[in-house]
Design a protein around this motif. Structure first.
Motif, PDB file in Angstrom:
ATOM      1  N   GLN A  44       1.203  -1.242   0.583  1.00 27.22           N
ATOM      2  CA  GLN A  44      -0.133   0.249   0.349  1.00 27.22           C
ATOM      3  C   GLN A  44       0.663   0.979  -0.074  1.00 27.22           C
ATOM      4  N   ASP A  45       2.036   1.286   0.577  1.00 27.66           N
ATOM      5  CA  ASP A  45       3.103   2.082   0.596  1.00 27.66           C
ATOM      6  C   ASP A  45       3.120   2.311  -0.198  1.00 27.66           C
ATOM      7  N   LEU A  46       4.113   1.354  -1.200  1.00 29.72           N
ATOM      8  CA  LEU A  46       4.554   1.405  -2.692  1.00 29.72           C
ATOM      9  C   LEU A  46       3.460   1.644  -3.532  1.00 29.72           C
ATOM     10  N   ILE A  47       2.498   1.521  -3.460  1.00 30.57           N
ATOM     11  CA  ILE A  47       1.352   1.895  -5.154  1.00 30.57           C
ATOM     12  C   ILE A  47       1.207   3.444  -4.152  1.00 30.57           C
ATOM     13  N   GLU A  48       0.920   4.462  -3.064  1.00 35.05           N
ATOM     14  CA  GLU A  48       0.549   5.449  -2.704  1.00 35.05           C
ATOM     15  C   GLU A  48       1.871   6.200  -3.275  1.00 35.05           C
ATOM     16  N   GLN A  49       3.688   5.560  -3.076  1.00 29.14           N
ATOM     17  CA  GLN A  49       4.287   5.790  -4.131  1.00 29.14           C
ATOM     18  C   GLN A  49       4.674   6.370  -5.342  1.00 29.14           C
ATOM     19  N   GLY A  50       4.165   5.300  -5.835  1.00 28.35           N
ATOM     20  CA  GLY A  50       3.901   4.993  -7.531  1.00 28.35           C
ATOM     21  C   GLY A  50       4.544   4.232  -7.911  1.00 28.35           C
ATOM     22  N   TRP A  51       5.807   2.862  -6.772  1.00 31.99           N
ATOM     23  CA  TRP A  51       6.464   1.960  -7.285  1.00 31.99           C
ATOM     24  C   TRP A  51       5.687   1.070  -8.070  1.00 31.99           C
ATOM     25  N   VAL A  52       4.570   1.030  -7.391  1.00 30.00           N
ATOM     26  CA  VAL A  52       3.946  -0.355  -7.608  1.00 30.00           C
ATOM     27  C   VAL A  52       2.018  -0.146  -7.935  1.00 30.00           C
ATOM     28  N   LEU A  53       1.844  -0.813  -8.859  1.00 25.63           N
ATOM     29  CA  LEU A  53       0.559  -1.369  -9.117  1.00 25.63           C
ATOM     30  C   LEU A  53      -0.187  -2.513  -8.743  1.00 25.63           C
ATOM     31  N   GLU A  54      -1.459  -2.427  -8.620  1.00 20.55           N
ATOM     32  CA  GLU A  54      -2.048  -3.100  -7.907  1.00 20.55           C
ATOM     33  C   GLU A  54      -3.115  -3.491  -9.111  1.00 20.55           C
ATOM     34  N   LEU A  55      -3.047  -5.273  -9.419  1.00 23.64           N
ATOM     35  CA  LEU A  55      -3.533  -5.553 -10.645  1.00 23.64           C
ATOM     36  C   LEU A  55      -4.838  -6.361 -10.416  1.00 23.64           C
ATOM     37  N   GLU A  56      -6.301  -6.430 -11.168  1.00 19.08           N
ATOM     38  CA  GLU A  56      -7.465  -6.704 -10.959  1.00 19.08           C
ATOM     39  C   GLU A  56      -6.960  -8.479  -9.945  1.00 19.08           C
ATOM     40  N   ASN A  57      -7.655  -8.587  -8.614  1.00 21.73           N
ATOM     41  CA  ASN A  57      -7.670  -9.312  -8.285  1.00 21.73           C
ATOM     42  C   ASN A  57      -8.846 -10.378  -8.693  1.00 21.73           C
ATOM     43  N   GLN A  58      -7.815 -11.967  -8.592  1.00 25.86           N
ATOM     44  CA  GLN A  58      -8.276 -13.178  -9.647  1.00 25.86           C
ATOM     45  C   GLN A  58      -8.480 -14.286  -8.513  1.00 25.86           C
ATOM     46  N   ARG A  59      -9.406 -14.757  -8.609  1.00 28.32           N
ATOM     47  CA  ARG A  59     -10.641 -15.994  -7.614  1.00 28.32           C
ATOM     48  C   ARG A  59      -9.197 -17.058  -7.584  1.00 28.32           C
ATOM     49  N   SER A  60      -8.974 -18.238  -6.607  1.00 33.80           N
ATOM     50  CA  SER A  60      -8.538 -19.111  -7.042  1.00 33.80           C
ATOM     51  C   SER A  60      -9.009 -20.392  -6.469  1.00 33.80           C
ATOM     52  N   SER A  61      -8.752 -21.768  -7.022  1.00 30.48           N
ATOM     53  CA  SER A  61      -9.963 -22.747  -6.550  1.00 30.48           C
ATOM     54  C   SER A  61     -10.591 -22.716  -6.015  1.00 30.48           C
ATOM     55  N   LYS A  62      -9.868 -22.474  -4.701  1.00 27.02           N
ATOM     56  CA  LYS A  62     -11.247 -22.280  -3.711  1.00 27.02           C
ATOM     57  C   LYS A  62     -12.258 -21.014  -3.479  1.00 27.02           C
ATOM     58  N   GLY A  63     -11.893 -19.825  -4.081  1.00 26.52           N
ATOM     59  CA  GLY A  63     -12.690 -19.213  -4.130  1.00 26.52           C
ATOM     60  C   GLY A  63     -12.354 -17.456  -4.049  1.00 26.52           C
ATOM     61  N   ARG A  64     -11.325 -17.458  -2.976  1.00 30.88           N
ATOM     62  CA  ARG A  64     -10.627 -16.464  -1.682  1.00 30.88           C
ATOM     63  C   ARG A  64     -10.133 -15.920  -2.986  1.00 30.88           C
ATOM     64  N   PRO A  65     -10.405 -14.476  -2.777  1.00 34.14           N
ATOM     65  CA  PRO A  65      -9.544 -13.384  -3.723  1.00 34.14           C
ATOM     66  C   PRO A  65      -7.864 -13.280  -2.959  1.00 34.14           C
ATOM     67  N   SER A  66      -6.823 -13.274  -4.815  1.00 28.89           N
ATOM     68  CA  SER A  66      -5.656 -13.155  -3.921  1.00 28.89           C
ATOM     69  C   SER A  66      -5.751 -11.855  -4.920  1.00 28.89           C
ATOM     70  N   ARG A  67      -4.954 -11.017  -4.061  1.00 25.93           N
ATOM     71  CA  ARG A  67      -4.832  -9.622  -4.203  1.00 25.93           C
ATOM     72  C   ARG A  67      -3.149  -9.858  -5.796  1.00 25.93           C
ATOM     73  N   ARG A  68      -2.694  -9.208  -6.492  1.00 22.71           N
ATOM     74  CA  ARG A  68      -2.134  -9.304  -6.762  1.00 22.71           C
ATOM     75  C   ARG A  68      -1.112  -8.027  -6.992  1.00 22.71           C
ATOM     76  N   PHE A  69      -0.089  -7.668  -7.223  1.00 23.58           N
ATOM     77  CA  PHE A  69       0.158  -6.344  -7.443  1.00 23.58           C
ATOM     78  C   PHE A  69       1.995  -6.929  -8.797  1.00 23.58           C
ATOM     79  N   GLN A  70       2.280  -5.599  -8.960  1.00 22.34           N
ATOM     80  CA  GLN A  70       2.863  -5.646  -9.794  1.00 22.34           C
ATOM     81  C   GLN A  70       4.068  -4.372  -9.632  1.00 22.34           C
TER      82      GLN A  70
END
Length: 383
Positions: A44-70
């Motif tokens: 979250q800190d790195l997103i606010e500083q512009g170094w990291v982007l959060e991508l759209e969530n994807q669901r795992s096989s168990k249905g739990r959303p997985s946060r992805r960062f780039q």
């Protein structure tokens, strides 16, 4: 102390993401050894500083959303500048090192005034920035390579008249104009960084890159570490004056031009190419004539190969590299010399290195300058 810990954790996360592929929270936990809560807080800190982007969530096989960062490779840009004898080449790259714009301009004269040389470089820099639509404030680091020794403080060693031509105050000029921190480095050193990063020397820890066009200069890597010396003189080739069968630091292009002019009377093809004018002979003409079977031109290349074999062998004895790469303006042509040079190496040294021609062409120095600038960003981006 908490701030220091946050910074260390941020460096871990950025280091994991810098490879380019998006990572999930779980993958970041595994890669960094941090807790999931810490990973989320740091991201979250790195997103606010512009170094990291959060991508759209994807669901795992168990249905739990997985946060992805780039890693955000467009959080800023770097400039790699090659200040050659005849021209300047500029690469503008994103934070993955991918080129987004390239420019180049010739210098009007080798002895042109320093301010005119700086202005030419500045115009090439502006062209690259304009092409990419990048503003000066988005540039995070700049490295420039010059054909002269550069000490650890980034100062040109000016004990030689030729080297002094490139002591033009470039770093200070660009800092005053744009507010950038500009690092100066020797061109052969940067060529070594470029070859090891994106050239034929990837994965090689003991390496010498020879810039072998007009004059011979070497960038030396030992155990993965770039060598400089007290005044940046590692790789300067003045010692060649003392080597039998060599006698100077003149490079392949200069020798081909000089010896080709001397051989023109015995070379029908060189005579035709140069309109019978020895002063019009170029190194490209000599290589082309040799490729087309001209006996006199082939003799010139054999003479150059013998000289280069002695140079490479001397470096083999002094520094024992695994690989020597021939680079610079003649790199596209030296393939014609490699077999001859390699065949002669055992005559002069018990430790002959492998030999290769650079595939990076005229951007080898600028490529290394980009790598150097990226290293500066990585070292300072969270400080």
């Amino acid at each position: 102390m908490p701030q220091l810990i946050r910074q260390v954790n941020a460096r871990r996360v950025l280091g994991a993401l810098a490879g380019g592929a998006p990572l999930t929270s779980t993958e970041l936990v595994d890669a960094t050894g941090l807790t999931r809560a810490t990973v989320h807080a740091v991201c979250q800190d790195l997103i606010e500083q512009g170094w990291v982007l959060e991508l759209e969530n994807q669901r795992s096989s168990k249905g739990r959303p997985s946060r992805r960062f780039q890693f955000n490779e467009r959080a800023g840009y770097v400039l790699g500048i090659d200040v050659g004898a005849a021209k300047t080449t500029v690469l503008l790259a994103d934070l993955h090192g991918d080129t987004v714009a390239r420019s180049g301009l010739p210098f009007s004269d080798l002895l042109m005034p320093s301010d005119e040389r700086v202005d030419t470089i500045d115009r090439a820099v502006r062209q690259a920035m304009d092409t990419a639509g990048v503003g000066a404030k988005q540039i995070l680091a700049v490295t420039a390579g010059v054909p002269a020794p550069v000490d650890r403080a980034g100062k040109v060693t000016t004990t030689d008249r030729f080297w002094g031509i490139f002591d033009i105050g470039l770093s200070g000029a660009l800092t005053r104009r744009y507010g950038w921190s500009v690092q100066l480095e020797n061109d052969a050193n940067l060529a070594a960084l470029g070859e090891r990063w994106r050239g034929v020397a990837r994965g090689v820890d003991d390496l010498i890159v020879l810039i072998a066009g007009e004059r011979v200069g070497a960038g030396c890597v030992e155990s993965g570490r770039l060598l400089h010396g007290r005044q940046g003189g590692v790789g300067e080739m003045a010692y060649l004056k003392q080597v039998r069968g060599v006698g100077s630091a003149e490079g392949i292009a200069a020798l081909a031009r000089q010896w080709g002019a001397e051989a023109i009377a015995d070379s029908p093809l060189l005579t035709a190419y140069a309109d019978a004018d020895p002063s019009a002979v170029t190194s490209e003409m000599v290589f082309a004539a040799a490729a087309n079977g001209d006996t006199a031109a082939r003799a010139v290349l054999a003479r150059i190969a013998s000289r280069m074999a002695r140079i490479v062998a001397s470096l083999g004895d002094l520094l024992n590299p695994e690989l020597v790469v021939l680079a610079g303006a003649v790199a596209d042509s030296v393939g014609a010399l490699l077999a001859d040079i390699e065949a002669q190496l055992p005559t002069y040294t018990y430790t002959p290195p492998r030999l290769a021609a650079s595939m990076l062409g005229d951007i080898v120095v600028a490529t290394g300058a980009v790598r150097h600038a990226l290293d500066c960003v990585e070292a300072n981006r969270l400080s």
